[in-house]
Design an enzyme around this catalytic site. Sequence first.
Site, mmCIF file in Angstrom:
data_model
loop_
_atom_site.group_PDB
_atom_site.id
_atom_site.type_symbol
_atom_site.label_atom_id
_atom_site.label_comp_id
_atom_site.label_asym_id
_atom_site.label_seq_id
_atom_site.Cartn_x
_atom_site.Cartn_y
_atom_site.Cartn_z
ATOM 1 N N LYS A 1 2.336 -14.433 -11.936
ATOM 2 C CA LYS A 1 1.032 -13.803 -12.168
ATOM 3 C C LYS A 1 0.017 -14.800 -12.745
ATOM 4 O O LYS A 1 -1.190 -14.671 -12.488
ATOM 5 C CB LYS A 1 1.195 -12.591 -13.091
ATOM 6 N N TYR B 1 8.080 -13.445 -13.600
ATOM 7 C CA TYR B 1 6.926 -12.606 -13.249
ATOM 8 C C TYR B 1 5.630 -13.174 -13.852
ATOM 9 O O TYR B 1 4.600 -13.268 -13.179
ATOM 10 C CB TYR B 1 7.204 -11.197 -13.764
ATOM 11 N N ALA B 2 5.696 -13.575 -15.120
ATOM 12 C CA ALA B 2 4.502 -14.120 -15.778
ATOM 13 C C ALA B 2 4.070 -15.424 -15.109
ATOM 14 O O ALA B 2 2.867 -15.681 -14.953
ATOM 15 C CB ALA B 2 4.764 -14.335 -17.263
ATOM 16 N N ALA B 3 5.055 -16.240 -14.692
ATOM 17 C CA ALA B 3 4.714 -17.494 -13.995
ATOM 18 C C ALA B 3 4.016 -17.183 -12.670
ATOM 19 O O ALA B 3 3.006 -17.815 -12.319
ATOM 20 C CB ALA B 3 5.975 -18.327 -13.755
ATOM 21 N N SER C 1 -1.683 -9.858 -13.766
ATOM 22 C CA SER C 1 -1.109 -8.940 -14.757
ATOM 23 C C SER C 1 -1.423 -9.450 -16.158
ATOM 24 O O SER C 1 -1.611 -10.659 -16.358
ATOM 25 C CB SER C 1 0.406 -8.894 -14.589
ATOM 26 N N ALA D 1 0.822 -1.225 0.000
ATOM 27 C CA ALA D 1 0.000 0.000 0.000
ATOM 28 C C ALA D 1 0.849 1.266 0.000
ATOM 29 O O ALA D 1 0.308 2.368 -0.042
ATOM 30 C CB ALA D 1 -0.919 0.001 1.224
HETATM 31 P P1 NDP Z 1 5.210 -0.484 -7.125
HETATM 32 O O1 NDP Z 1 6.585 -0.946 -7.414
HETATM 33 O O2 NDP Z 1 4.862 0.931 -7.416
HETATM 34 O O3 NDP Z 1 4.863 -0.763 -5.558
HETATM 35 C C1 NDP Z 1 5.026 -2.044 -5.055
HETATM 36 C C2 NDP Z 1 4.587 -2.101 -3.604
HETATM 37 O O4 NDP Z 1 4.796 -3.466 -3.182
HETATM 38 C C3 NDP Z 1 5.401 -1.214 -2.690
HETATM 39 O O5 NDP Z 1 4.595 -0.610 -1.715
HETATM 40 C C4 NDP Z 1 6.373 -2.188 -2.046
HETATM 41 O O6 NDP Z 1 6.779 -1.869 -0.729
HETATM 42 C C5 NDP Z 1 5.548 -3.463 -1.996
HETATM 43 N N1 NDP Z 1 6.440 -4.620 -1.896
HETATM 44 C C6 NDP Z 1 7.326 -5.064 -2.815
HETATM 45 N N2 NDP Z 1 8.002 -6.108 -2.328
HETATM 46 C C7 NDP Z 1 7.539 -6.333 -1.086
HETATM 47 C C8 NDP Z 1 7.849 -7.266 -0.060
HETATM 48 N N3 NDP Z 1 8.774 -8.210 -0.214
HETATM 49 N N4 NDP Z 1 7.168 -7.172 1.115
HETATM 50 C C9 NDP Z 1 6.230 -6.229 1.303
HETATM 51 N N5 NDP Z 1 5.887 -5.322 0.378
HETATM 52 C C10 NDP Z 1 6.534 -5.367 -0.801
HETATM 53 O O7 NDP Z 1 4.244 -1.489 -7.901
HETATM 54 P P2 NDP Z 1 2.863 -1.242 -8.686
HETATM 55 O O8 NDP Z 1 2.003 -0.373 -7.888
HETATM 56 O O9 NDP Z 1 3.186 -0.901 -10.075
HETATM 57 O O10 NDP Z 1 2.282 -2.726 -8.726
HETATM 58 C C11 NDP Z 1 1.324 -3.206 -7.792
HETATM 59 C C12 NDP Z 1 0.869 -4.580 -8.217
HETATM 60 O O11 NDP Z 1 0.277 -4.509 -9.502
HETATM 61 C C13 NDP Z 1 2.017 -5.588 -8.334
HETATM 62 O O12 NDP Z 1 1.591 -6.854 -7.909
HETATM 63 C C14 NDP Z 1 2.311 -5.591 -9.814
HETATM 64 O O13 NDP Z 1 2.908 -6.785 -10.211
HETATM 65 C C15 NDP Z 1 0.916 -5.422 -10.373
HETATM 66 N N6 NDP Z 1 0.905 -4.909 -11.736
HETATM 67 C C16 NDP Z 1 1.446 -3.688 -12.032
HETATM 68 C C17 NDP Z 1 1.446 -3.220 -13.330
HETATM 69 C C18 NDP Z 1 2.001 -1.886 -13.721
HETATM 70 O O14 NDP Z 1 2.005 -1.589 -14.932
HETATM 71 N N7 NDP Z 1 2.449 -1.054 -12.799
HETATM 72 C C19 NDP Z 1 0.894 -4.049 -14.426
HETATM 73 C C20 NDP Z 1 0.366 -5.307 -14.005
HETATM 74 C C21 NDP Z 1 0.370 -5.718 -12.703
HETATM 75 P P3 NDP Z 1 7.745 -0.611 -0.403
HETATM 76 O O15 NDP Z 1 6.930 0.618 -0.710
HETATM 77 O O16 NDP Z 1 8.062 -0.763 1.027
HETATM 78 O O17 NDP Z 1 8.921 -0.758 -1.294
#
Ligand code: NDP
Length: 251
Positions: free
Chosen positions: A163, A159-161, A146, A18
């Site tokens: 998702k 990543y695709a695997a 995704s 979040a």
């Molecule tokens: P961001 O990189 O902007 O944010 C990712 C968030 O996930 C951050 O708050 C981060 O925490 C948290 N996070 C990552 N690793 C961990 C971990 N090990 N433990 C706890 N929290 C973690 O990603 P997006 O907002 O772009 O993506 C959100 C979701 O949507 C993902 O699942 C992504 O795969 C999916 N998605 C995104 C797309 C895109 O185009 N952006 C397309 C398709 C799917 P922190 O802030 O502390 O680093």
Amino acid sequence: MCGMKLTYTNKVALVSGAGRGIGRAIALELAAAGCKILCTSKNPSSCGKVAEEIRSSGGEAEAYPFDVSNPAECKDACVKMLKDNESVDIIVNNAGITRDKLLMMMSDDDWESVISTNLSSCFYITRNLCRAMMFKRWGRIINLSSVSGLAGNVGQANYAAAKAGIIGFTKSLSRELAPRNITVNAIAPGYISTDMTAVLPESIKKAVLDAVPLKRQGEPQEIASLCAFLASDQASYITGQVLSVNGGMYM
Ligand code: NDP
């Protein structure tokens, strides 16, 4: 929606990841709709800031920083969330990372970290929270998949695997939990403007945009709107679905 007002009566929602991007938009949207938000991210300042932002605009939120790829940390955090709150009614499994590389260059760590952060995390968090949800006989689970999980993508075998795995997880769980009035759905975003996509090389950004009929990136808010609908009382007959939000991108 014919002027229909979405309702969420005294709901507590966990949003993983979040702190930024799509997760932040989902947290703010659900908070504005009246849910209490349990904001989680890896970095304490990341989810802490969003929880503070929600509180300062009159909403209810707490921050729970933990590493979603670590089963013990997930368990401890879920136990604490259930102790601090009467229930967790809505789970949004959103945290995710990419480690894009062609298969021949992909290390074991690139594979493991993407699978554990994107896919195993959904299992760890949901398993720890769903007993209480089953007992309450009401719940919403929304998992972020995704377009890559649906269509595959060069450089994203890991990543695709993960998702695509989320889709199987979602569909299985939707069948298991339906008798307890818990819906389980996945959202498959396309190319959304966040930190995750900001780092892509310009040539890739151009190629992806060329494949989007609406000819622009999506905004995190456009994912949050669908998530808020799926989490509402009004989405009670939607389960086991994968909903794409991708500007018409071929999947
Ligand atoms: P961001 O990189 O902007 O944010 C990712 C968030 O996930 C951050 O708050 C981060 O925490 C948290 N996070 C990552 N690793 C961990 C971990 N090990 N433990 C706890 N929290 C973690 O990603 P997006 O907002 O772009 O993506 C959100 C979701 O949507 C993902 O699942 C992504 O795969 C999916 N998605 C995104 C797309 C895109 O185009 N952006 C397309 C398709 C799917 P922190 O802030 O502390 O680093």
